[in-house]
Scaffold this active site. Sequence first.
Site, mmCIF file in Angstrom:
data_model
loop_
_atom_site.group_PDB
_atom_site.id
_atom_site.type_symbol
_atom_site.label_atom_id
_atom_site.label_comp_id
_atom_site.label_asym_id
_atom_site.label_seq_id
_atom_site.Cartn_x
_atom_site.Cartn_y
_atom_site.Cartn_z
ATOM 1 N N HIS A 57 0.854 -1.194 0.000
ATOM 2 C CA HIS A 57 0.000 0.000 0.000
ATOM 3 C C HIS A 57 0.885 1.237 0.000
ATOM 4 C CE1 HIS A 57 -3.337 2.641 0.921
ATOM 5 N NE2 HIS A 57 -2.769 3.050 2.038
ATOM 6 N N ASN A 58 0.468 2.282 -0.741
ATOM 7 C CA ASN A 58 1.279 3.514 -0.803
ATOM 8 C C ASN A 58 2.754 3.169 -1.031
ATOM 9 O OD1 ASN A 58 -1.019 4.994 -0.332
ATOM 10 N ND2 ASN A 58 -0.539 5.505 1.784
ATOM 11 N N GLU B 123 1.271 -0.085 -5.464
ATOM 12 C CA GLU B 123 0.291 0.979 -5.670
ATOM 13 C C GLU B 123 0.960 2.242 -6.182
ATOM 14 O OE1 GLU B 123 -3.444 3.034 -3.318
ATOM 15 O OE2 GLU B 123 -1.648 2.546 -2.171
ATOM 16 N N ASP C 34 -0.162 6.237 -6.792
ATOM 17 C CA ASP C 34 -1.122 7.338 -6.696
ATOM 18 C C ASP C 34 -0.713 8.424 -7.688
ATOM 19 O OD1 ASP C 34 -2.075 5.839 -4.647
ATOM 20 O OD2 ASP C 34 -1.978 7.400 -3.117
ATOM 21 N N HIS D 27 1.278 11.161 -2.142
ATOM 22 C CA HIS D 27 0.038 11.001 -1.390
ATOM 23 C C HIS D 27 -0.687 12.337 -1.421
ATOM 24 C CE1 HIS D 27 -2.343 9.582 2.297
ATOM 25 N NE2 HIS D 27 -2.594 8.751 1.307
ATOM 26 N N GLU E 200 -4.134 4.453 -8.641
ATOM 27 C CA GLU E 200 -5.117 5.356 -8.042
ATOM 28 C C GLU E 200 -5.054 6.638 -8.873
ATOM 29 O OE1 GLU E 200 -5.774 7.544 -3.816
ATOM 30 O OE2 GLU E 200 -5.333 5.396 -3.718
#
Length: 766
Positions: A317-318, A347, A349, A362, A396
């Site tokens: 994640h992230n 991931e 973003d 983020h 994302e």
Amino acid sequence: MATTQSFFRIQTDANLQSMQVGSIMRKVKSRAWKKQRYFRLQDDCATIWYKSKKAGNAHSTCKLRWLWKPPLISISDVEAVREGHQSEVLLSIADEFPPDRCFTLVFRGRRGNLDLVAESAEEAQSWVKGMRKLIENLENMNERERLDQWISDWFKKADKNGDGRMNFKEVQDLLKMMNVDMNEHHALRLFTMADKSQSGTLEDDEFVLFYKMLTQREEVLRIFQDYSSDGQTLSCRDLEEFLREGQLKQDHVQQHSMELIEQYEPSDTAKMRQAMTIDGFQMYLLSPEGSIFNPAMLEQHQDMSQPLSHYFISSSHNTYLMGDQIRGHSSVEAYIRALKRGCRCVEVDCWDGPNGEPIVYHGHTFTSKILFKDVVTVVGNYSFKTSQYPVILSIENHCSVEQQRTMAQHLTRILGDKLLRNALEGKGSDLPSPEDLKGKILLKGKKIGGLERSLDGVVEDSLAAEVSDEDDAAEIEEENLHNDSIRRKPKKSKQGLSKELSDCVVYCKSVHFNSFKHSRIHSKFYEISSFAESKAKKHMKDAGAEFVHHNARQLTRIYPNGIRTDSSNFNPQEMWSAGCQIVALNFQTAGMEMDLNDGLFTQNGCCGYVLKPAFMRSVEKRFDPEHPEIRDGYRPVTLTIKVISGQQLPKVNLKEGSIVDPLVRVEIHGVPKDQARQETRHIDNNGFNPMWHETLTFTIHVPELALVRFVVEDYDKTTKNDFIGQYTLPFSCLQQGYRHIHLLSKDGTSIPPSSLFVHIRIKEGT
């Protein structure tokens, strides 16, 4: 020491000789911070020291003066060497220094890397090749050589004046450093016995003798003598009996006993007699074969031809973050580390960046930003270094249509044939397998239409879904944060989805989850839904069996709640118990949660895919994690663990004279009914060879899903216990019998020779 010196005859290597002379190189931390340091490989070929170079003051001569500094780099801490501009720091100075003069030392665990620039390409190559040779030799060490190296390290630490000898005062200091609280009279007696030359000091072999007396394993000797016919050696027949009774092994014991003697017995005389001495016995118990983790399960052994939905998939994640999700540093290094740990779902973003280039960070926080194209380049370069099985790129997407087109261009140009662009032939109604997708990178994201048809042009937000599922949940949680000064509440974007980016999505089309009933009727096999941990827990509580059934056919991704601003993790075991495949954790955050993740995915060749149990793959039958007894083939087991002893536990308090008071806790992580923990008493002032001889017993209802975690802590009656070490593995990978558990640090790296000695017994029934 002599034993170590003989091992490092590689010193004749020209590159190592050059490293021992030393080099002036630039240590680079940023484009603005580039400082000269003098680096030199020490004679032991095990450490590198370096010192800083500073100009003298105005009244001094023109000569440069060297200031000694304590930093030492242990070769055992270095995981790899990367050549050229393979870090953001070195890329930032690419216009100043050519790639053939640049290299990066990559450290184990979460320690920051070291970027260096040599004075010439030849000098850089000398260090790169020399370091790789040293790393290779360390990796190829057997247990005896590793122990020799460890003894040598302690010898150098204790030999304060560097004369190659140790007096009794230095030995006393050494014992404190080694976590030994020994009676002075007893220590002096061992010292005198080891001092064969009667010089009042210990040298080379004398120190080895002292160490052997110090580390004599009474508990191992007792087991050895219990099975020895003559009290001196184990004959083949004695060893067969030990394998049957002590190690609970039934098959091929005669052949196995002969193989053990051949492999681990150091005495040629004993080998000729087909016997094993106590030294050979101890070497066997300390070897990978004597480990608690079954070596056969470390190899890739599972069926890799089943649909992707039938596997647990190591997921991050992230992934771009090196720290927390508010002010943490974003770096392509984080992707490299995750992929090299076997992570198969990362991931990204994505947000609109300057000059038409999408950026990764983020959103609406103070985390630093990196270029999307740099992330794609790293994913392309490192996806298949550790495992050949597919990598899922979880997007994302917050970008405008224009920058989405740029994203698609980067993906197709940089990844080329690695990017899966079309559905595989013959896979029209089910997900392909990891084997089918070897060497492929899959994009997870929104998609226009499905695999059955494609649409032209740009579809607006009603079809394209403006933001990802993760953001829908994050916005709700954001309202509860009350911290607008740190993260401003994002506005929902209204842009659509570009066809170019949509076309890059094949088997992982992100869709909003309505209900399990809706999914059974309407969902396509290639669709994937994402849940925040809190939403996933609610589904598990309300309809656990339905969740498992859903995950037998479709992929599910679980991610941490948005309120975890410190990038902490949830317990992944709860999600695995519901059959969720992509359980995404913050890889940069050490702790129990990542220990469980590492423990699960260490098996099957560390390939990042672990086959789910058969009862979780069936679309005909239901498995309810809350009621595991209601299933075909329900067979609970009893796990009995005798915690016998510990060896050379590391100090946690560096205060002089401080000795640990260790205790051992065993945790079972599995379905709710299997969650359990028990611990031993603590042992006062002994981190060197504590003895417990305590038995812990557990009933496990779903052994196929259980993980066993061993934790060693330093007991403190007034404050929280300090962490010393841990080891986590799947229950299915346990070896029965007398086993060593080689402890790992908080970062998941090894801390040799720290270990626990246990006896494991598994019995069907309760």
